[in-house]
Motif scaffolding. Structure first.
Motif, PDB file in Angstrom:
ATOM      1  N   GLY A 119      -2.503   3.934  -0.855  1.00 25.63           N
ATOM      2  CA  GLY A 119      -0.808   3.860  -1.699  1.00 25.63           C
ATOM      3  C   GLY A 119      -0.966   5.459  -1.394  1.00 25.63           C
ATOM      4  O   GLY A 119       0.604   5.656  -1.342  1.00 25.63           O
ATOM      5  N   TYR A 120      -1.239   6.464  -1.823  1.00 28.41           N
ATOM      6  CA  TYR A 120      -1.140   7.841  -1.470  1.00 28.41           C
ATOM      7  C   TYR A 120      -1.050   7.875  -0.480  1.00 28.41           C
ATOM      8  O   TYR A 120       0.469   8.651  -0.401  1.00 28.41           O
ATOM      9  N   LEU A 141       0.614   6.026   1.855  1.00 28.01           N
ATOM     10  CA  LEU A 141       1.476   5.377   2.729  1.00 28.01           C
ATOM     11  C   LEU A 141       2.660   6.108   1.825  1.00 28.01           C
ATOM     12  O   LEU A 141       4.332   6.296   2.690  1.00 28.01           O
ATOM     13  N   TYR A 142       2.450   6.605   0.458  1.00 34.11           N
ATOM     14  CA  TYR A 142       3.978   7.387   0.027  1.00 34.11           C
ATOM     15  C   TYR A 142       3.820   8.162   1.023  1.00 34.11           C
ATOM     16  O   TYR A 142       4.944   8.495   1.160  1.00 34.11           O
ATOM     17  N   ALA A 149       3.158   1.510  -0.466  1.00 36.65           N
ATOM     18  CA  ALA A 149       2.279   2.604  -1.316  1.00 36.65           C
ATOM     19  C   ALA A 149       2.855   1.396  -3.028  1.00 36.65           C
ATOM     20  O   ALA A 149       1.976   1.650  -3.464  1.00 36.65           O
ATOM     21  N   SER A 164       0.522  -1.117  -2.808  1.00 36.53           N
ATOM     22  CA  SER A 164      -1.120  -0.273  -3.158  1.00 36.53           C
ATOM     23  C   SER A 164      -1.385  -0.263  -4.542  1.00 36.53           C
ATOM     24  O   SER A 164      -2.264   0.034  -4.592  1.00 36.53           O
TER      25      SER A 164
END
Length: 142
Positions: free
Chosen positions: A62-63, A65-66, A74, A77
């Motif tokens: 997630g981080y 993707l952010y 993100a 996730s």
């Protein structure tokens, strides 16, 4: 604009780091002292550790993707990952067979608070800032 996005990435990294630390501390303690934590009978030490092992990469993904500007993935996730933390106070929904130590209470609430911080960041990014609308933040160099 890029400096602000970089600052938000650092803020999220700090929140994720706190989340990882609190979750690993709580889940490890939970697995080691499972019989002293209130919870469903079907919880096992292996199951508790398995959850944190599986969910940690979800949070890290997630981080990542952010940072790439892939906000909706993100958010998904990181939202899924936050469940590992915000669910910790769920221990209080079950009857206590033995009194929990101060350490156990602190680990439960630390994990819950860090989960709320993560959700707060997601709401700030997605609802307040609406970063998902911005194309200037997208760094799609995968």
């Amino acid at each position: 604009m890029t400096n602000l996005f970089s600052l938000r990435q650092k803020i999220l990294l700090a929140i994720i780091t706190l989340n990882l630390i609190s979750t690993w501390l709580h889940y490890t303690d939970n697995a080691l002292f499972l019989s002293r934590y209130p919870g469903p009978e079907w919880f096992t030490s292996v199951g508790v550790i398995s959850v944190v092992i599986v969910m940690t990469p979800v949070g890290l993904l997630g981080y990542w993707l952010y940072t790439k500007g892939m906000f909706w993935l993100a958010y998904l996730s990181l939202g899924l990952y936050s469940i590992t933390s915000i669910s910790s106070p769920g221990h209080y929904l079950f009857p206590m067979l033995a009194p929990m130590s101060l350490k156990m209470h602190c680990l439960i609430w630390l994990d819950g608070v860090t989960g709320l911080l993560l959700i707060g960041f997601l709401l700030w990014s997605g609802v307040v800032l609406k970063e998902w609308r911005s194309t200037s933040n997208c760094h799609l160099n995968l």
